[in-house]
Design a protein around this motif. Structure first.
Motif, PDB file in Angstrom:
ATOM      1  N   VAL A 268       0.877  -1.168   0.000  1.00  0.00           N
ATOM      2  CA  VAL A 268       0.000   0.000   0.000  1.00  0.00           C
ATOM      3  C   VAL A 268       0.905   1.205   0.000  1.00  0.00           C
TER       4      VAL A 268
ATOM      5  N   ILE B 131       1.061   5.004  -0.105  1.00  0.00           N
ATOM      6  CA  ILE B 131       0.358   6.277   0.025  1.00  0.00           C
ATOM      7  C   ILE B 131       1.002   7.313  -0.872  1.00  0.00           C
ATOM      8  N   THR B 132       2.328   7.263  -0.946  1.00  0.00           N
ATOM      9  CA  THR B 132       3.035   8.215  -1.801  1.00  0.00           C
ATOM     10  C   THR B 132       2.595   8.044  -3.248  1.00  0.00           C
ATOM     11  N   SER B 133       2.444   6.777  -3.647  1.00  0.00           N
ATOM     12  CA  SER B 133       2.052   6.501  -5.016  1.00  0.00           C
ATOM     13  C   SER B 133       0.667   7.062  -5.325  1.00  0.00           C
ATOM     14  N   GLU B 134      -0.238   6.945  -4.375  1.00  0.00           N
ATOM     15  CA  GLU B 134      -1.588   7.461  -4.579  1.00  0.00           C
ATOM     16  C   GLU B 134      -1.570   8.978  -4.707  1.00  0.00           C
TER      17      GLU B 134
END
Lengths: 214, 214
Positions: free
Chosen positions: B195, B197-200
């Motif tokens: 998961v 978060i940075t990617s999102e």
DNA sequence: CCAACAATGTGATAACTGTCACACAATCGT
DNA sequence: ACGATTGTGTGACAGTTATCACATTGTTGG
């Protein structure tokens, strides 16, 4: 930066994020140049996939040599639009919200948290940093509008998420990252991304079950 | 439950998670039966997509009528493998770890957190619930093995993630959900989900940038 | 200066995923 | 009892994404 085409796969963007993250961690002194082979190994992506991903946006490497590490990082940041700061706010200062507020990532990359909101009267007014103290959710519209906040991160319980989203939109927000375990509805003009922890766990459970059954 | 084929799209699993989540929230008394049309509206998925997703696993509806809400929920839980409790542990009791430890989701669904670890001596021994207190990371192998823990959730900083993953694997873990912003390496026999978060956020930034540029 | 080499960029192809239309089964009203 | 209606299940098709092979281009050593 030139965009050759506007139909970029979402998976490509996700991988670009991985690449830039890895490049950022890399000591540029010891690795001034990197090949798609090496980068791919670290990011667990095939070299061809990396080259294809980059080819959507232009030519960034030198044949027979590879990519200039620092330059490639900058190029990808430019592509992703994280070469400057997006004014960001977090709504819901529970544990998850606090985790995000403390998250180093924001300081180093393209996001600057400039406001935090909560509905709990006991939390309102508490200082997060020198610049940020927790505001009541009723102030969302006004603050988003006044401070020209672009991105809202929703970390409230499910029941509050839609109301919060509506307030953000009323204030003129551009994009929303939603951690609440519910699908909020937004107009087409608003960019919405959902992070579903439950979904990830369910996926894990499914894969484990498959392995057991096979 | 019968699996007709073993090549199920990952996206299908993700959507099944959404469906079951929504069905769980639905008052079954007022909605004993639901159609793909209504379910699709709530989950923002086309009715045909829902039927296709379900068709991978069998026939769960009644033509001309729809799906028995409660039964469909149970069927999907069975498919996903969340109809029983997976013994789970959280490693890294920072804010994010605490958020997960407090997360209601686990109590209601197929995951039961039975251990928590941290490397900070100041945190070790602190009680999370009546059953769980924080253990040192050095105990991971032993505890995972003894308590037959299936799933490990990594919420440590990036630098610790690989070490923690290695310990989990040494203890006999089956699946890992990794929140650390780094790609940990695991053998093929271990199920790994990241998961990011940075990617999102990067993805959000990209979409916002696109809109601005277009 | 040229040959051998290394690693990119990309068109062609294969694999995968979603969409659509419609056959089919169950129910309801008359 | 039966036609009209409703909503599922699915095969065919379209669109999307990943893989592969190789032409291309720059570098290095003799």
């Amino acid at each position: 930066m030139k965009t050759k085409d506007n139909k970029i796969p979402e998976a490509t963007i996700k991988r670009l994020s991985t690449y830039v993250n890895y490049l950022g961690r890399l000591g540029t002194d010891s690795n001034p140049v990197i090949s798609s082979e090496i980068l791919g190994e670290s990011c667990q992506v095939s070299p061809a996939q990396i080259r294809k991903d980059l080819s959507y946006f232009g030519e960034f490497g030198v044949r027979g040599v590879g990519y200039d590490t620092k330059k490639l990082e900058a190029e990808i940041k430019d592509i992703l639009g994280i070469n400057h700061s997006w004014p960001t706010t977090v709504i819901g200062v529970g544990k998850l919200g606090q985790a995000l507020l403390n998250f180093d990532f924001f300081r180093n990359h393209g996001f600057r948290i400039i406001a935090a909101f909560d509905s709990d009267p006991g939390k309102i007014g508490a200082r997060i940093t020198d610049e940020i103290s927790i505001l009541p959710t009723g102030d969302i519209e006004k603050t988003v509008n006044e401070k020209q906040i672009s991105i809202g991160i929703i970390t409230t319980p499910a029941d509050w998420a839609q109301d919060v989203a509506d307030r953000l939109i009323a204030g003129g927000i551009k994009g929303i990252l939603n951690f609440a375990p519910i699908k909020v509805k937004v107009p087409d003009s608003i960019i919405l991304r959902n992070v579903s922890i439950t979904s990830e766990l369910d996926n894990l459970a499914y894969l484990l079950t498959q392995k057991k059954r096979q």
